[in-house]
Write a protein that holds these residues in place. Structure first.
Motif, PDB file in Angstrom:
ATOM      1  N   ARG A  25      37.893  34.904  39.410  1.00 23.93           N
ATOM      2  CA  ARG A  25      38.883  34.947  38.367  1.00 23.93           C
ATOM      3  C   ARG A  25      39.457  36.167  38.063  1.00 23.93           C
ATOM      4  O   ARG A  25      39.358  37.143  38.766  1.00 23.93           O
ATOM      5  CB  ARG A  25      37.701  35.032  37.058  1.00 23.93           C
ATOM      6  CG  ARG A  25      36.824  33.512  36.893  1.00 23.93           C
ATOM      7  CD  ARG A  25      35.997  33.644  35.968  1.00 23.93           C
ATOM      8  NE  ARG A  25      34.690  34.274  36.562  1.00 23.93           N
ATOM      9  CZ  ARG A  25      33.668  34.574  36.150  1.00 23.93           C
ATOM     10  NH1 ARG A  25      33.713  34.743  34.630  1.00 23.93           N
ATOM     11  NH2 ARG A  25      32.617  35.193  36.730  1.00 23.93           N
ATOM     12  N   PRO A  26      40.324  36.303  37.114  1.00 22.27           N
ATOM     13  CA  PRO A  26      41.335  37.408  36.750  1.00 22.27           C
ATOM     14  C   PRO A  26      40.503  38.686  36.715  1.00 22.27           C
ATOM     15  O   PRO A  26      40.948  39.854  36.975  1.00 22.27           O
ATOM     16  CB  PRO A  26      42.292  37.127  35.985  1.00 22.27           C
ATOM     17  CG  PRO A  26      42.005  35.404  35.665  1.00 22.27           C
ATOM     18  CD  PRO A  26      40.888  35.128  36.375  1.00 22.27           C
ATOM     19  N   LEU A  27      39.412  38.718  35.535  1.00 25.11           N
ATOM     20  CA  LEU A  27      38.562  39.815  35.431  1.00 25.11           C
ATOM     21  C   LEU A  27      37.349  39.169  35.539  1.00 25.11           C
ATOM     22  O   LEU A  27      36.704  38.062  35.125  1.00 25.11           O
ATOM     23  CB  LEU A  27      38.805  39.989  34.032  1.00 25.11           C
ATOM     24  CG  LEU A  27      37.863  41.015  33.175  1.00 25.11           C
ATOM     25  CD1 LEU A  27      38.232  42.202  33.999  1.00 25.11           C
ATOM     26  CD2 LEU A  27      38.230  41.089  31.660  1.00 25.11           C
ATOM     27  N   GLU A  28      36.384  40.031  36.290  1.00 26.00           N
ATOM     28  CA  GLU A  28      35.196  39.806  36.589  1.00 26.00           C
ATOM     29  C   GLU A  28      34.104  41.046  36.150  1.00 26.00           C
ATOM     30  O   GLU A  28      34.714  42.131  36.450  1.00 26.00           O
ATOM     31  CB  GLU A  28      34.674  39.376  37.859  1.00 26.00           C
ATOM     32  CG  GLU A  28      35.384  38.140  38.398  1.00 26.00           C
ATOM     33  CD  GLU A  28      35.194  37.899  39.831  1.00 26.00           C
ATOM     34  OE1 GLU A  28      34.166  38.816  40.405  1.00 26.00           O
ATOM     35  OE2 GLU A  28      35.244  36.640  40.344  1.00 26.00           O
ATOM     36  N   PHE A  29      33.097  40.784  35.500  1.00 25.83           N
ATOM     37  CA  PHE A  29      32.139  41.876  35.214  1.00 25.83           C
ATOM     38  C   PHE A  29      30.855  41.830  36.230  1.00 25.83           C
ATOM     39  O   PHE A  29      30.301  40.919  36.224  1.00 25.83           O
ATOM     40  CB  PHE A  29      31.629  41.735  33.711  1.00 25.83           C
ATOM     41  CG  PHE A  29      32.937  41.945  32.694  1.00 25.83           C
ATOM     42  CD1 PHE A  29      33.153  43.120  32.223  1.00 25.83           C
ATOM     43  CD2 PHE A  29      33.487  40.931  32.302  1.00 25.83           C
ATOM     44  CE1 PHE A  29      34.314  43.193  31.550  1.00 25.83           C
ATOM     45  CE2 PHE A  29      34.661  40.766  31.295  1.00 25.83           C
ATOM     46  CZ  PHE A  29      34.863  42.265  30.968  1.00 25.83           C
ATOM     47  N   GLY A  30      30.660  43.142  36.779  1.00 28.11           N
ATOM     48  CA  GLY A  30      29.577  43.338  37.475  1.00 28.11           C
ATOM     49  C   GLY A  30      29.259  42.522  38.539  1.00 28.11           C
ATOM     50  O   GLY A  30      28.182  42.024  38.995  1.00 28.11           O
ATOM     51  N   SER A  31      30.040  42.320  39.286  1.00 23.77           N
ATOM     52  CA  SER A  31      30.128  41.349  40.561  1.00 23.77           C
ATOM     53  C   SER A  31      29.649  41.850  41.728  1.00 23.77           C
ATOM     54  O   SER A  31      29.083  41.308  42.652  1.00 23.77           O
ATOM     55  CB  SER A  31      31.680  40.554  40.762  1.00 23.77           C
ATOM     56  OG  SER A  31      32.487  41.492  41.259  1.00 23.77           O
ATOM     57  N   MET A  32      29.788  43.500  41.761  1.00 28.08           N
ATOM     58  CA  MET A  32      29.378  44.058  43.080  1.00 28.08           C
ATOM     59  C   MET A  32      29.853  43.687  44.186  1.00 28.08           C
ATOM     60  O   MET A  32      29.433  43.966  45.288  1.00 28.08           O
ATOM     61  CB  MET A  32      27.902  44.081  43.094  1.00 28.08           C
ATOM     62  CG  MET A  32      27.083  44.649  41.857  1.00 28.08           C
ATOM     63  SD  MET A  32      27.525  46.394  41.572  1.00 28.08           S
ATOM     64  CE  MET A  32      26.663  47.130  42.875  1.00 28.08           C
ATOM     65  N   LYS A  33      31.080  43.087  44.248  1.00 24.55           N
ATOM     66  CA  LYS A  33      32.033  42.648  45.386  1.00 24.55           C
ATOM     67  C   LYS A  33      33.121  42.934  44.883  1.00 24.55           C
ATOM     68  O   LYS A  33      33.542  43.242  43.817  1.00 24.55           O
ATOM     69  CB  LYS A  33      31.835  41.025  45.602  1.00 24.55           C
ATOM     70  CG  LYS A  33      30.660  40.649  45.992  1.00 24.55           C
ATOM     71  CD  LYS A  33      30.767  39.226  46.154  1.00 24.55           C
ATOM     72  CE  LYS A  33      28.997  38.586  46.429  1.00 24.55           C
ATOM     73  NZ  LYS A  33      28.858  37.275  46.361  1.00 24.55           N
ATOM     74  N   THR A  34      34.200  43.231  46.059  1.00 27.04           N
ATOM     75  CA  THR A  34      35.557  43.582  45.848  1.00 27.04           C
ATOM     76  C   THR A  34      36.577  43.008  46.741  1.00 27.04           C
ATOM     77  O   THR A  34      36.125  42.382  47.762  1.00 27.04           O
ATOM     78  CB  THR A  34      35.501  44.872  45.649  1.00 27.04           C
ATOM     79  OG1 THR A  34      36.847  45.513  45.252  1.00 27.04           O
ATOM     80  CG2 THR A  34      35.202  45.753  47.189  1.00 27.04           C
ATOM     81  N   ASN A  35      37.698  43.194  46.667  1.00 29.30           N
ATOM     82  CA  ASN A  35      38.861  42.858  47.619  1.00 29.30           C
ATOM     83  C   ASN A  35      39.693  43.774  47.588  1.00 29.30           C
ATOM     84  O   ASN A  35      39.724  44.780  46.742  1.00 29.30           O
ATOM     85  CB  ASN A  35      39.315  41.245  47.119  1.00 29.30           C
ATOM     86  CG  ASN A  35      39.856  41.209  45.771  1.00 29.30           C
ATOM     87  OD1 ASN A  35      40.417  42.116  45.135  1.00 29.30           O
ATOM     88  ND2 ASN A  35      39.461  40.205  44.908  1.00 29.30           N
ATOM     89  N   GLY A  36      40.693  43.503  48.523  1.00 29.57           N
ATOM     90  CA  GLY A  36      42.004  44.697  48.550  1.00 29.57           C
ATOM     91  C   GLY A  36      42.796  44.750  47.411  1.00 29.57           C
ATOM     92  O   GLY A  36      43.184  45.924  47.318  1.00 29.57           O
ATOM     93  N   LYS A  37      42.947  43.602  46.711  1.00 30.58           N
ATOM     94  CA  LYS A  37      43.818  43.825  45.336  1.00 30.58           C
ATOM     95  C   LYS A  37      43.263  44.441  44.388  1.00 30.58           C
ATOM     96  O   LYS A  37      43.965  45.494  43.961  1.00 30.58           O
ATOM     97  CB  LYS A  37      44.162  42.424  44.920  1.00 30.58           C
ATOM     98  CG  LYS A  37      45.201  41.488  45.868  1.00 30.58           C
ATOM     99  CD  LYS A  37      45.251  40.082  45.236  1.00 30.58           C
ATOM    100  CE  LYS A  37      45.743  39.187  46.345  1.00 30.58           C
ATOM    101  NZ  LYS A  37      45.997  37.888  45.692  1.00 30.58           N
ATOM    102  N   ALA A  38      41.715  44.154  44.290  1.00 33.41           N
ATOM    103  CA  ALA A  38      41.232  45.268  43.181  1.00 33.41           C
ATOM    104  C   ALA A  38      41.165  46.545  43.703  1.00 33.41           C
ATOM    105  O   ALA A  38      41.282  47.520  42.458  1.00 33.41           O
ATOM    106  CB  ALA A  38      39.777  44.544  42.879  1.00 33.41           C
ATOM    107  N   ILE A  39      40.915  46.986  44.902  1.00 32.62           N
ATOM    108  CA  ILE A  39      40.892  48.290  45.137  1.00 32.62           C
ATOM    109  C   ILE A  39      42.392  49.017  44.953  1.00 32.62           C
ATOM    110  O   ILE A  39      42.072  50.189  44.241  1.00 32.62           O
ATOM    111  CB  ILE A  39      40.465  48.518  46.688  1.00 32.62           C
ATOM    112  CG1 ILE A  39      39.012  48.073  46.786  1.00 32.62           C
ATOM    113  CG2 ILE A  39      40.816  49.937  47.031  1.00 32.62           C
ATOM    114  CD1 ILE A  39      38.601  47.857  48.286  1.00 32.62           C
ATOM    115  N   ALA A  40      43.369  48.260  45.279  1.00 36.40           N
ATOM    116  CA  ALA A  40      44.811  48.938  44.964  1.00 36.40           C
ATOM    117  C   ALA A  40      44.876  49.106  43.457  1.00 36.40           C
ATOM    118  O   ALA A  40      45.751  50.253  42.963  1.00 36.40           O
ATOM    119  CB  ALA A  40      45.613  47.883  45.585  1.00 36.40           C
TER     120      ALA A  40
END
Length: 69
Positions: free
Chosen positions: A30-45
């Motif tokens: 989803r465009p916004l996730e809460f407390g997923s404890m997972k990540t991806n490159g776009k989110a890191i950037a």
């Protein structure tokens, strides 16, 4: 006297803006996730740019200082 303002701001922002800890923009599913404890490159950037922008505004533009000693 030591200026702890930038250090404290950096630590607090790092805790709040760590992708996947409290929230993640954009999320994996989803465009916004809460407390997923997972990540991806776009989110890191995105979170890196957001951290830099907020940190720069608080330390350079608003001159937040905390002196000890």
């Amino acid at each position: 006297m030591a200026d702890w303002g930038p250090v404290l701001i950096g630590v607090v922002l790092f805790l709040f803006l760590s992708p996947g800890l409290l929230f993640e923009i954009p999320g994996n599913n989803r465009p916004l996730e809460f407390g997923s404890m997972k990540t991806n490159g776009k989110a890191i950037a995105f979170h890196t740019i957001l951290f830099f922008a907020i940190y720069s505004i608080l330390t350079l533009a608003l001159h937040v200082h905390i002196y000890t000693g």
